[in-house]
Scaffold this motif. Structure first.
Motif, mmCIF file in Angstrom:
data_model
loop_
_atom_site.group_PDB
_atom_site.id
_atom_site.type_symbol
_atom_site.label_atom_id
_atom_site.label_comp_id
_atom_site.label_asym_id
_atom_site.label_seq_id
_atom_site.Cartn_x
_atom_site.Cartn_y
_atom_site.Cartn_z
ATOM 1 N N LEU A 161 -3.873 94.725 -69.170
ATOM 2 C CA LEU A 161 -5.288 94.884 -68.517
ATOM 3 C C LEU A 161 -5.953 93.798 -68.622
ATOM 4 O O LEU A 161 -6.098 93.022 -69.748
ATOM 5 C CB LEU A 161 -5.827 96.085 -68.999
ATOM 6 N N ALA A 162 -7.017 93.631 -67.920
ATOM 7 C CA ALA A 162 -7.993 92.208 -67.781
ATOM 8 C C ALA A 162 -9.037 92.562 -68.858
ATOM 9 O O ALA A 162 -9.484 93.674 -69.165
ATOM 10 C CB ALA A 162 -8.601 91.799 -66.395
ATOM 11 N N THR A 163 -9.857 91.534 -69.167
ATOM 12 C CA THR A 163 -11.002 91.629 -69.870
ATOM 13 C C THR A 163 -12.215 92.120 -68.713
ATOM 14 O O THR A 163 -12.263 91.252 -67.726
ATOM 15 C CB THR A 163 -11.380 90.274 -70.510
ATOM 16 N N GLU A 164 -12.989 92.840 -69.304
ATOM 17 C CA GLU A 164 -14.080 93.373 -68.154
ATOM 18 C C GLU A 164 -15.038 92.259 -68.196
ATOM 19 O O GLU A 164 -15.473 91.815 -69.229
ATOM 20 C CB GLU A 164 -14.693 94.608 -68.306
ATOM 21 N N ALA A 171 -10.609 84.042 -60.361
ATOM 22 C CA ALA A 171 -10.292 84.871 -61.193
ATOM 23 C C ALA A 171 -10.792 84.680 -62.601
ATOM 24 O O ALA A 171 -10.740 83.761 -63.098
ATOM 25 C CB ALA A 171 -8.578 85.259 -61.152
ATOM 26 N N TYR A 172 -11.502 85.925 -62.942
ATOM 27 C CA TYR A 172 -12.216 85.652 -64.253
ATOM 28 C C TYR A 172 -11.143 86.139 -65.362
ATOM 29 O O TYR A 172 -10.890 87.186 -65.464
ATOM 30 C CB TYR A 172 -13.245 86.596 -64.443
ATOM 31 N N LEU A 173 -10.520 85.178 -65.952
ATOM 32 C CA LEU A 173 -9.386 85.448 -67.362
ATOM 33 C C LEU A 173 -9.195 84.066 -68.100
ATOM 34 O O LEU A 173 -9.458 82.909 -67.218
ATOM 35 C CB LEU A 173 -8.323 86.126 -66.562
ATOM 36 N N PRO A 174 -8.993 84.249 -69.278
ATOM 37 C CA PRO A 174 -8.538 83.146 -70.090
ATOM 38 C C PRO A 174 -7.153 82.900 -69.676
ATOM 39 O O PRO A 174 -6.347 83.537 -69.128
ATOM 40 C CB PRO A 174 -8.672 83.422 -71.506
ATOM 41 N N PRO A 175 -6.591 81.600 -70.136
ATOM 42 C CA PRO A 175 -5.088 81.186 -69.687
ATOM 43 C C PRO A 175 -4.181 82.009 -70.403
ATOM 44 O O PRO A 175 -3.163 82.240 -69.858
ATOM 45 C CB PRO A 175 -5.095 79.712 -69.948
ATOM 46 N N GLU A 176 -4.628 82.638 -71.592
ATOM 47 C CA GLU A 176 -3.599 83.389 -72.458
ATOM 48 C C GLU A 176 -3.440 84.649 -71.751
ATOM 49 O O GLU A 176 -2.287 85.407 -72.093
ATOM 50 C CB GLU A 176 -4.496 83.771 -73.786
ATOM 51 N N GLN A 177 -4.091 85.246 -70.862
ATOM 52 C CA GLN A 177 -3.786 86.398 -69.976
ATOM 53 C C GLN A 177 -3.088 86.477 -68.604
ATOM 54 O O GLN A 177 -2.983 87.266 -68.078
ATOM 55 C CB GLN A 177 -5.112 87.148 -69.788
ATOM 56 N N THR A 178 -2.267 85.245 -68.733
ATOM 57 C CA THR A 178 -1.558 84.937 -67.464
ATOM 58 C C THR A 178 -0.238 84.214 -67.815
ATOM 59 O O THR A 178 -0.084 83.931 -69.045
ATOM 60 C CB THR A 178 -2.196 84.060 -66.546
ATOM 61 N N LYS A 179 0.772 84.210 -66.877
ATOM 62 C CA LYS A 179 2.104 83.626 -67.234
ATOM 63 C C LYS A 179 2.152 82.245 -66.535
ATOM 64 O O LYS A 179 1.654 82.221 -65.427
ATOM 65 C CB LYS A 179 3.145 84.605 -66.823
ATOM 66 N N GLN A 180 2.853 81.257 -67.030
ATOM 67 C CA GLN A 180 3.212 80.049 -66.372
ATOM 68 C C GLN A 180 1.768 79.401 -65.745
ATOM 69 O O GLN A 180 1.910 79.150 -64.544
ATOM 70 C CB GLN A 180 4.178 80.204 -65.577
ATOM 71 N N PRO A 181 0.589 79.334 -66.310
ATOM 72 C CA PRO A 181 -0.526 78.851 -65.556
ATOM 73 C C PRO A 181 -0.343 77.370 -65.452
ATOM 74 O O PRO A 181 0.359 76.576 -66.525
ATOM 75 C CB PRO A 181 -1.599 79.168 -66.653
ATOM 76 N N LEU A 182 -1.026 76.761 -64.434
ATOM 77 C CA LEU A 182 -1.345 75.392 -64.567
ATOM 78 C C LEU A 182 -2.457 74.918 -65.015
ATOM 79 O O LEU A 182 -3.572 75.265 -64.543
ATOM 80 C CB LEU A 182 -1.266 74.761 -62.827
ATOM 81 N N LEU A 183 -2.470 74.105 -66.243
ATOM 82 C CA LEU A 183 -3.460 73.920 -66.972
ATOM 83 C C LEU A 183 -4.001 72.588 -66.805
ATOM 84 O O LEU A 183 -3.282 71.746 -66.972
ATOM 85 C CB LEU A 183 -3.343 74.068 -68.634
#
Length: 382
Positions: A38-41, A72-84
């Motif tokens: 689940l995402a952060t509200e 999208a409002y989220l930190p990179p830790e909440q996704t998979k294989q982000p392009l940073l």
């Protein structure tokens, strides 16, 4: 999150608290159901800031092209294989305009997060958690607030649409009204999982694809167990398909294991786009409820002895709107009038009508009210 910025887009301020409540309630409800990923509200300040920057970016152009981007409002830790990015970028309208041409393809989101004082862009991602706060900058002055459904199936659920100073917040309770079509209920299913391969979602995908070609069109869905609908189609049918083409129907008959594969989903999108493309041809495209293609470019006619459609019950799943009785001409031109007439004469059918300007209407027969219902759903398809 306290943010140090001035908000100049007043529609953002007007809707922020309502959106904060929406996301908080649905995320908490999902937690209580033991949903995972689940995402952060977002809080109201974050929502205001993202909408404000997104709006002003939407009015800018880069080399003659309007800004189109998904945030999208989220930190990179909440996704998979982000392009940073090596260094996070400031979250400003100018930065969004500059970077948008490289990330405007469907499915790519710019990741936005904050350090306590300011928001920043940390990179891009194709994977976001359930109920993640997403803002699509669709065209100048048009923002669509949406989120990923639970388990990630189906079209993202639209929560609100901001067009200039106009705010439309989707009424999720609209699905409780009598005679609400199944796929409208599916579109309004904010937190319920929605399988990409179920019947309602296939119609949703057809609607989205019809809207995308921007030529306008009509799709009639008729029962596979009856041919009475032919009484409302002018003869001869110039572009009849015989035998009926079953590309989409064959895919829908495959077992659930095959439907979970990427190759099946790619094939489904191809067949959906093929049928939706035919609706750009003058006249109505006809499929049955098994998804066999029966004809395209057909002309709708009123059977001898049947009364012309005089009224329709107009609804829109937007908070603050009420169902009203209107004349069919209120909805549009010949395309809308003929679709309303078809459904009035053939109660077991439905008609999907796309306008060239992006409006989208579903016509169904209301057994409760004994009248043609016109559901305007373009706010749900953006």
């Amino acid at each position: 999150m306290p943010l140090t910025r001035d908000i100049t887009y007043q529609a953002a301020r007007a809707v922020a608290e309502q959106l904060e409540t929406h996301f908080a309630q649905h995320i908490e409800q999902a937690r209580q159901q033991d949903s995972q990923d689940l995402a952060t509200e977002p809080d109201a300040q974050v929502i205001e800031a993202i909408l404000d920057t997104a709006f002003w970016a939407s009015l800018r152009h880069e080399e003659g092209h309007a800004t189109r981007v998904s945030l999208a409002y989220l930190p990179p830790e909440q996704t998979k294989q982000p392009l940073l990015f090596e260094k996070p970028l400031p979250f400003t309208a100018n930065i969004l305009t500059k970077i948008a041409p490289g990330v405007e393809r469907p499915g790519i989101h710019l990741g936005v997060w904050g350090d306590g004082d300011e928001l920043y862009v940390w990179g891009t991602t194709r994977n976001i958690p359930s109920l993640c706060f997403v803002v699509d900058v669709s065209e100048p002055g048009l923002l669509v607030i949406k989120h990923r459904r639970l388990e990630g199936f189906g079209k993202f659920a639209n929560v609100a649409v901001l067009k200039g100073d106009r705010v439309k917040v989707v009424d999720e309770g609209h699905s409780n009204v009598p005679d609400c079509p199944e796929f409208l209920t599916s579109l309004l299913g904010f937190t319920s999982p929605s399988a990409m391969n179920d019947s309602a979602n296939v119609l949703i995908q057809l609607a989205v694809s019809m809207r995308e070609h921007r030529r306008g069109g009509t799709l009639l869905v008729v029962p596979s167990t009856s041919t009475t609908w032919r009484e409302s189609i002018m003869q001869p049918i110039l572009y009849a398909v015989n035998p009926a083409f079953g590309g989409l129907a064959e895919l829908m008959r495959q077992d659930e294991e095959k439907k979970s594969r990427n190759v099946w989903q790619t094939a489904l999108r191809r067949e959906v786009d093929s049928i939706a493309g035919l609706t750009a041809i003058d006249g109505a495209t006809i499929i049955n409820d098994d998804y066999d293609l029966l004809a395209f470019g057909t002309k709708i006619g009123r059977p001898v002895g049947n009364a012309p459609v005089e009224q329709v019950l107009l609804t829109e799943p937007i908070i603050g709107t009420e169902a009203t009785i209107v004349r069919p001409s209120h909805l549009g031109g010949t395309r809308h009038l003929s679709a309303a007439q078809f459904v009035q004469d053939q109660h077991d059918t439905l008609a999907l009508v796309a306008s060239q300007d992006g409006r989208f209407t579903i016509f169904t027969w209301s057994k409760c009210e004994q009248i043609v219902q016109a559901h305007q759903i373009d706010a749900l398809l953006l």
